[in-house]
Design an enzyme around this catalytic site. Structure first.
Site, PDB file in Angstrom:
ATOM      1  N   GLY A 169       0.816  -1.219   0.000  1.00 10.46           N
ATOM      2  CA  GLY A 169       0.000   0.000   0.000  1.00 10.46           C
ATOM      3  C   GLY A 169       0.845   1.263   0.000  1.00 10.46           C
ATOM      4  N   GLY A 170       0.540   2.156   0.931  1.00 16.48           N
ATOM      5  CA  GLY A 170       1.230   3.443   1.002  1.00 16.48           C
ATOM      6  C   GLY A 170       2.731   3.296   1.209  1.00 16.48           C
ATOM      7  N   GLY A 404      20.539   8.324 -34.629  1.00 17.44           N
ATOM      8  CA  GLY A 404      19.941   9.182 -33.611  1.00 17.44           C
ATOM      9  C   GLY A 404      20.641   9.030 -32.272  1.00 17.44           C
ATOM     10  N   ALA A 405      21.158   7.829 -32.028  1.00 17.53           N
ATOM     11  CA  ALA A 405      21.824   7.582 -30.752  1.00 17.53           C
ATOM     12  C   ALA A 405      23.073   8.463 -30.597  1.00 17.53           C
ATOM     13  CB  ALA A 405      22.184   6.111 -30.626  1.00 17.53           C
TER      14      ALA A 405
HETATM   15  C1  HXC Z   1      -2.664  -2.686  11.386  1.00 20.69           C
HETATM   16  C2  HXC Z   1      -1.221  -4.402  10.918  1.00 20.69           C
HETATM   17  C3  HXC Z   1      -1.229  -4.044   9.549  1.00 20.69           C
HETATM   18  C4  HXC Z   1      -2.019  -2.939   9.142  1.00 20.69           C
HETATM   19  C5  HXC Z   1       0.069  -5.739   9.788  1.00 20.69           C
HETATM   20  N1  HXC Z   1      -0.417  -5.451  11.014  1.00 20.69           N
HETATM   21  N2  HXC Z   1      -0.411  -4.894   8.858  1.00 20.69           N
HETATM   22  N3  HXC Z   1      -1.931  -3.719  11.820  1.00 20.69           N
HETATM   23  N4  HXC Z   1      -2.713  -2.288  10.095  1.00 20.69           N
HETATM   24  N5  HXC Z   1      -2.052  -2.532   7.865  1.00 20.69           N
HETATM   25  C6  HXC Z   1      -0.106  -6.112  12.271  1.00 20.69           C
HETATM   26  C7  HXC Z   1      -0.696  -7.507  12.369  1.00 20.69           C
HETATM   27  O1  HXC Z   1      -2.002  -7.422  12.888  1.00 20.69           O
HETATM   28  C8  HXC Z   1       0.265  -8.177  13.351  1.00 20.69           C
HETATM   29  O2  HXC Z   1      -0.033  -7.738  14.648  1.00 20.69           O
HETATM   30  C9  HXC Z   1       1.596  -7.558  12.983  1.00 20.69           C
HETATM   31  O3  HXC Z   1       1.294  -6.339  12.298  1.00 20.69           O
HETATM   32  C10 HXC Z   1       2.432  -8.417  12.071  1.00 20.69           C
HETATM   33  O4  HXC Z   1       1.632  -8.797  10.961  1.00 20.69           O
HETATM   34  P1  HXC Z   1       1.570 -10.305  10.415  1.00 20.69           P
HETATM   35  O5  HXC Z   1       0.488 -10.390   9.442  1.00 20.69           O
HETATM   36  O6  HXC Z   1       1.551 -11.258  11.576  1.00 20.69           O
HETATM   37  O7  HXC Z   1       3.002 -10.425   9.720  1.00 20.69           O
HETATM   38  P2  HXC Z   1       3.385 -11.129   8.355  1.00 20.69           P
HETATM   39  O8  HXC Z   1       2.808 -12.531   8.310  1.00 20.69           O
HETATM   40  O9  HXC Z   1       4.864 -10.997   8.252  1.00 20.69           O
HETATM   41  O10 HXC Z   1       2.707 -10.295   7.206  1.00 20.69           O
HETATM   42  C11 HXC Z   1       3.048  -8.933   7.005  1.00 20.69           C
HETATM   43  C12 HXC Z   1       2.105  -8.290   5.970  1.00 20.69           C
HETATM   44  C13 HXC Z   1       0.629  -8.555   6.381  1.00 20.69           C
HETATM   45  C14 HXC Z   1       2.369  -8.908   4.583  1.00 20.69           C
HETATM   46  C15 HXC Z   1       2.456  -6.802   5.914  1.00 20.69           C
HETATM   47  O11 HXC Z   1       0.484  -8.201   7.755  1.00 20.69           O
HETATM   48  C16 HXC Z   1      -0.339  -7.779   5.596  1.00 20.69           C
HETATM   49  O12 HXC Z   1      -0.695  -8.194   4.486  1.00 20.69           O
HETATM   50  N6  HXC Z   1      -0.813  -6.670   6.143  1.00 20.69           N
HETATM   51  C17 HXC Z   1      -1.836  -5.851   5.494  1.00 20.69           C
HETATM   52  C18 HXC Z   1      -1.294  -5.147   4.314  1.00 20.69           C
HETATM   53  C19 HXC Z   1      -2.281  -4.188   3.726  1.00 20.69           C
HETATM   54  O13 HXC Z   1      -3.158  -4.639   2.969  1.00 20.69           O
HETATM   55  N7  HXC Z   1      -2.201  -2.920   4.167  1.00 20.69           N
HETATM   56  C20 HXC Z   1      -3.169  -1.913   3.791  1.00 20.69           C
HETATM   57  C21 HXC Z   1      -2.699  -1.363   2.472  1.00 20.69           C
HETATM   58  S1  HXC Z   1      -3.724  -0.109   1.927  1.00 20.69           S
HETATM   59  P3  HXC Z   1       0.323  -8.600  15.937  1.00 20.69           P
HETATM   60  O14 HXC Z   1      -0.338  -7.887  17.067  1.00 20.69           O
HETATM   61  O15 HXC Z   1      -0.220  -9.982  15.699  1.00 20.69           O
HETATM   62  O16 HXC Z   1       1.823  -8.597  16.046  1.00 20.69           O
HETATM   63  C22 HXC Z   1      -2.809   1.268   2.125  1.00 20.69           C
HETATM   64  C23 HXC Z   1      -3.536   2.480   1.715  1.00 20.69           C
HETATM   65  C24 HXC Z   1      -2.634   3.581   1.359  1.00 20.69           C
HETATM   66  O17 HXC Z   1      -1.736   1.252   2.579  1.00 20.69           O
HETATM   67  C25 HXC Z   1      -2.571   3.709  -0.110  1.00 20.69           C
HETATM   68  C26 HXC Z   1      -2.075   5.044  -0.513  1.00 20.69           C
HETATM   69  C27 HXC Z   1      -1.868   5.120  -2.017  1.00 20.69           C
END
Ligand code: HXC
Length: 510
Positions: A169-170, A404-405
């Site tokens: 994401g961001g 051209g290059a």
């Molecule tokens: C809140 C989050 C989080 C999130 C992870 N965590 N992503 N908490 N918001 N976006 C937390 C989990 O709950 C977990 O908490 C800890 O971080 C570790 O995550 P895991 O999933 O256990 O780790 P891992 O298996 O290594 O996977 C990492 C990951 C996955 C690939 C990043 O967590 C994931 O897919 N997260 C979501 C990604 C996503 O879709 N983000 C939103 C994108 S939209 P605990 O308490 O268990 O330790 C965006 C919008 C902006 O960003 C766009 C602007 C252009």
């Protein structure tokens, strides 16, 4: 007082522990360092000044009010790298997966503002899950604030991102707007949407590595500039890299003391070009032999290898080197090579880094794949970048400069300041064989006659003198003296002042 001091120490200890020992251990088990360990490696010893260590999120949804961790998932501040100031933020994956909340974003934007105000590089170490899901639009707003500052700082201070964990994401869009992205192999990923979402939407099954690992982004997408084996190597290389960069667009390029003689003669260069004009040679040999102490920091080494770009030093001062690579696709310019070099030229021009261009190019790559892929527009990017650049530009044609290059590769016509050619240079509209076959199409059946025509064309154009007679080449130089001649040219150009006509901004063919 002692009690208050103890309270401060206790609060600091809690903040430094981030998401707790269990999550720190899990980070280490995956071969990753913590945010603070990374900062310690990146900065000079004891130089880190941390800010906002006690900032906490203000979210009250999804039970978040009961789960606050000081620092809120990002460690921010400034320090020095080999004595020069840099601002840094490092995502702490042990705290809510390094995800971005409103307050987390404020910590980053504070650092971005300080870096811009104080004209010093801004470095982001990324290991994060994107927007904090519990915060909704507040997190999206936070990203917007970060993105805006990335753009405002672009071309004013160097911005560098290092991807050291999963980033989604961001956390990929902000790096995408910085100047350079480095990744760590096997532990870092960049994607807008992860494998699970990809499966749901497109039914495609991919692993995180296949979707956005370092191998993908350094060889296929060209999103990342370089990849390193582990966190330690990435951070040590980043320290080396920063030494090449000016602190801002108003600062001079850094000067490092060197014991390498600017007058050094390299006799071996006289035999670098093979007798057979179709035989390749390694342009990196020339680069390493002319820059100070053979120290060259290559950018995008694994992408579009038919052009080599990177930083070196001459007489201690940074230069940007752009060189066609005859070892790969004969050094031809294609869409990828043009885009890669154009972005590099523009970075150097933003930051006052002189350009040294080494030319051995048989032209643009023909074919439907290239034409359908927009070769005209991509090639134009490089032409545009060189033409608008006002930094000192020194060019050396070692062998082919066709079509051209020839114009594109920092020729005299687009404000090359000093243009040299080796005696082996061939400056022509195209290679002798192609030229003879077009000009004397009716004689194609007569092999002997065509050979004669090729020889005629070779004798007339396969040399640097026709261009030199017109002043398009300032001087034909001996290969062995290349370092000396280029260094002297750069010295002469130190006070160069050229301005482009006023405009709001240009309209480079994106
Ligand atoms: C809140 C989050 C989080 C999130 C992870 N965590 N992503 N908490 N918001 N976006 C937390 C989990 O709950 C977990 O908490 C800890 O971080 C570790 O995550 P895991 O999933 O256990 O780790 P891992 O298996 O290594 O996977 C990492 C990951 C996955 C690939 C990043 O967590 C994931 O897919 N997260 C979501 C990604 C996503 O879709 N983000 C939103 C994108 S939209 P605990 O308490 O268990 O330790 C965006 C919008 C902006 O960003 C766009 C602007 C252009």
């Amino acid at each position: 007082m002692q009690e208050i001091i103890q309270q401060l120490e206790d609060r600091r200890a809690v903040a430094r522990a981030g998401g707790g020992q269990r999550r720190i251990d899990s980070q280490h088990k995956r071969g990753k360092l913590t945010a603070r360990e990374r900062i310690d490696l990146l900065l000079d010893t004891d130089s880190f000044e941390e800010y906002d260590m006690f900032v906490e999120h203000r979210c009250t949804d999804f039970g978040m009010e009961g789960s606050k961790i000081p620092g809120d998932g990002v460690v921010t501040g400034w320090g020095t790298v080999n004595g020069r100031t840099v601002f840094v933020f490092a995502k702490d994956f042990t705290v809510f997966g390094g995800s971005l909340s409103e307050t987390h974003a404020r910590k980053i934007t504070k650092i971005q503002d300080m870096a811009l105000q104080n004209r010093a590089p801004c470095i982001g170490l990324f290991d994060a899950g994107g927007a904090r899901i519990q915060e909704g639009v507040a997190a999206l707003g936070g990203y917007g604030e970060v993105f805006l500052r990335n753009v405002l700082a672009s071309g004013v201070i160097p911005q560098i991102s290092v991807i050291m964990g999963p980033c989604a994401g961001g956390d990929v869009y902000s790096p995408a707007m910085t100047d350079f992205i480095f990744m760590v192999k096997d532990t870092s990923y960049m994607f807008v949407t992860g494998p699970d979402v990809v499966k749901t939407v497109t039914n495609e099954e991919v692993t995180a590595e296949q979707l956005g690992g370092a191998s993908v982004h350094t060889t296929k997408s060209s999103i990342a500039d370089n990849a390193y084996d582990n966190d330690v190597e990435a951070l040590l290389q980043l320290r080396r890299f920063i030494d090449f960069l000016p602190s801002s667009n108003l600062a001079a390029v850094p000067e490092l003391p060197t014991s390498d003689d600017a007058e050094r003669v390299e006799d071996s260069l006289d035999t670098l070009i093979p007798e057979n004009p179709n035989q390749p040679y390694d342009i990196k040999e020339l680069i390493l032999k002319i820059v100070d102490e053979g120290d060259f920091f290559e950018i995008q080494e694994s992408f579009a290898r038919n052009i080599v770009v990177g930083f070196g030093r001459m007489e201690g001062r940074t230069v940007g080197v752009i060189a066609n690579q005859p070892m790969v696709l004969a050094g031809v310019l294609d869409s990828d090579a043009s885009r890669k070099a154009a972005r590099f030229v523009r970075f150097c021009d933003c930051f006052g880094i002189p350009l040294v261009t080494l030319v051995d190019v048989p032209g643009f790559l023909p074919g439907t794949a290239q034409e359908y892929g927009g070769l005209i527009k991509h090639g134009a990017k490089l032409l545009f970048a060189y033409s608008e650049a006002t930094v000192p530009k020194v060019t050396v044609i070692t062998r082919k400069a066709y079509g051209g290059a020839y114009d594109v590769m920092s020729s005299k016509h687009i404000r090359g300041d000093v243009n040299y050619a080796w005696p082996s240079a061939e400056i022509a509209v195209m290679g002798p064989k192609g030229a003879a076959e077009i000009l004397y199409r009716s004689e194609l059946g007569n092999a002997e006659q065509i050979q004669k025509r090729i020889k005629e064309y070779e004798d007339r154009f396969a040399n640097p003198f026709v261009a030199a007679e017109r002043g398009y080449i300032d001087e034909v130089i001996l290969p062995r003296n290349t370092r000396r001649r280029v260094t002297r040219a750069l010295n002469m150009l130190r006070n160069k002042k050229t301005e482009n006509p006023w405009k709001k901004h240009d309209n480079i063919p994106l």
